[in-house]
Design an enzyme around this catalytic site. Structure first.
Site, PDB file in Angstrom:
ATOM      1  CB  SER A 142      16.637  15.579  27.835  1.00  0.00           C
ATOM      2  OG  SER A 142      17.141  15.337  26.529  1.00  0.00           O
ATOM      3  CB  SER A 144      19.649  22.369  26.968  1.00  0.00           C
ATOM      4  OG  SER A 144      19.136  21.209  26.107  1.00  0.00           O
ATOM      5  CD  GLU A 176      18.658  22.139  22.029  1.00  0.00           C
ATOM      6  OE1 GLU A 176      19.994  23.017  22.302  1.00  0.00           O
ATOM      7  OE2 GLU A 176      18.700  22.214  23.468  1.00  0.00           O
ATOM      8  CG  ASP A 188      16.792  15.638  23.954  1.00  0.00           C
ATOM      9  OD1 ASP A 188      16.496  14.407  23.877  1.00  0.00           O
ATOM     10  OD2 ASP A 188      17.552  16.532  23.387  1.00  0.00           O
TER      11      ASP A 188
HETATM   12  C1  GLA Z   1      20.549  15.211  21.819  1.00  0.00           C
HETATM   13  C2  GLA Z   1      20.314  15.626  20.950  1.00  0.00           C
HETATM   14  C3  GLA Z   1      18.604  14.492  20.543  1.00  0.00           C
HETATM   15  C4  GLA Z   1      19.541  13.649  19.810  1.00  0.00           C
HETATM   16  C5  GLA Z   1      20.472  12.651  20.765  1.00  0.00           C
HETATM   17  C6  GLA Z   1      21.159  11.783  19.963  1.00  0.00           C
HETATM   18  O1  GLA Z   1      20.387  14.898  22.975  1.00  0.00           O
HETATM   19  O2  GLA Z   1      19.019  17.209  21.410  1.00  0.00           O
HETATM   20  O3  GLA Z   1      18.163  15.378  19.204  1.00  0.00           O
HETATM   21  O4  GLA Z   1      19.665  13.494  18.439  1.00  0.00           O
HETATM   22  O5  GLA Z   1      21.278  13.893  20.711  1.00  0.00           O
HETATM   23  O6  GLA Z   1      20.099  10.590  19.988  1.00  0.00           O
END
Ligand code: GLA
Length: 405
Positions: A142, A144, A176, A188
């Protein structure tokens, strides 16, 4: 997305940002917004199905050191990339950004969140800022979300504006969707904003109701291992999975008209109708429905101190992601197989969107060294590449640190 450079602990990271701010802007920053990355323990791809997730914030951060300007100019410098970017808040409009992921540079996230904050009615003013961090980029941790969360807090602080944290998370998700082209869920942003040290966050992605669950890991530690695989398929396959789940909901509505997401389908109901679904849709739906159940069981297991059960659920999650949801890849499977064969490992799975990125493993601390050695040597033997291992602490969510002059 975002930068990767080891910057030491949070205090030394802040000091480095301050020094560089002085060099670039000839002044001191007024505050530093810091947002953590996350590791998802269980509950993968369930967030955009209105389901349950159990992530934890980690002590890897994206920092933005900033000072207010009195005009609409935003002047940015990304330390890890040695790149400058300047724009005016006046001229921001969706059409001026690159809405597709092919061109999603770090500044697009910042422009996107600035635009959405303004569009929400906040009187957002210009800032000058330095950005740096140590959340590995594109590793499924995460980076981003950490960037957009830190940027949102920097703009709000710089404009003396306020916003409820759930609203901020929703705008990070919209950034996003609307400016990067990934139809991600809400997890996230929420974990980056609401994380708590030594706790996982049990989140209902429909109501956004969340509970901090103490991570009583006894003598176990969380190990994150990066395949270093470039996640080329991630964005397009991610959006495809979302569409496949929506198709499943549409079909299941035939028997259960009131459902609006896979979260509404109990496994017993699904078993009655699954034969009528095309194979691919059936596999995608089955994984999501089972994963939602697993997250709830995982929370119960943590509360009861049953780490073995928690670990077994992690393994079952990986199997579902590999075989039914088909978002794992050879390298992620290799890492989970190596980890799974080490005595003292109680659970291991891929974490994040998949198609590369990282695995998360729960291991007894007496077996930590063996695990690290085996991951490094056997992954190298089998793939020719070296993985990267992170031993992270579970940390608090995003903060704004005001600096005295
Ligand atoms: C990415 C997305 C999240 C989630 C995960 C999978 O990190 O940003 O929202 O869907 O994939 O669990």
């Amino acid at each position: 997305m975002m930068m990767q450079q080891y910057l030491g602990n949070i205090t030394s990271q802040h000091a480095l940002l301050q020094q560089n701010f002085q060099k670039i802007f000839g002044d001191s920053p007024e505050f530093i917004a810091s947002a953590p990355g996350r590791v998802n323990l269980i509950g993968e791809h369930t967030d955009y199905n209105d389901g349950y997730v159990l992530p934890a914030a980690i002590d890897k951060y994206l920092h933005i050191a900033a000072r207010k300007r009195t005009d609409n100019a935003v002047k940015l410098y990304a330390l890890n990339f040695n790149e400058h970017c300047q724009f005016s808040l006046e001229t921001l409009a969706p059409g001026n950004l690159s809405p597709q992921n092919v061109d999603a540079t770090w500044s697009n996230y910042i422009k996107g969140i600035a635009y959405l904050l303004k569009a929400s009615g906040r009187n957002i003013e210009g800032i000058e800022a330095i950005i740096a961090g140590d959340v590995p980029i594109g590793a499924g941790l995460s980076s981003s979300a950490a960037l957009t969360v830190a940027a949102a807090l920097a703009f709000l602080t710089g404009s003396d504006a306020d916003m409820d944290r759930k609203h901020i998370a929703a705008l990070c998700q919209r950034t996003e969707h609307e400016f990067i082209g990934v139809k991600c869920g809400i997890m996230d942003g929420v974990i980056s904003l609401f994380g708590r040290a030594e706790h996982a966050l049990f989140l209902d992605c429909r109501s956004l109701h969340h509970v901090h669950v103490p991570l009583n890991l006894d003598r176990h530690v969380i190990v994150i291992c990066n395949t270093k695989v470039k996640r080329e398929l991630a964005a397009s396959e991610y959006n495809t999975r979302r569409a496949e789940c929506e198709k499943g909901v549409k079909m299941l509505k035939k028997w259960r008209p009131s459902i609006t997401a896979l979260r509404d389908v109990p496994i017993t109901d699904f078993k009655k109708y699954e034969e009528a679904l095309p194979l691919l849709t059936r596999k995608r739906c089955r994984y999501i429905i089972e994963e939602n159940t697993r997250v709830n069981s995982a929370v119960d297991a943590l509360k009861a101190g049953s780490l073995q059960t928690f670990g077994a659920l992690m393994k079952a999650s990986h199997t579902g992601l590999r075989d039914d949801y088909e978002v794992s890849c050879k390298e992620l499977n290799i890492l989970t197989e190596i980890a799974g064969s080490v005595d003292g490992v109680i659970g291991t799975r891929m974490t994040g969107a998949g198609f590369g990125g990282c695995t998360v493993t729960l291991v007894h601390r007496n077996a930590l060294e063996t695990l690290q050695t085996r991951l490094k040597t056997e992954y190298l033997q089998q793939t020719g590449a070296e993985p990267e291992i992170y031993l992270c602490n579970v940390s608090d969510g995003a903060t704004v640190h005001h600096l005295s002059r």
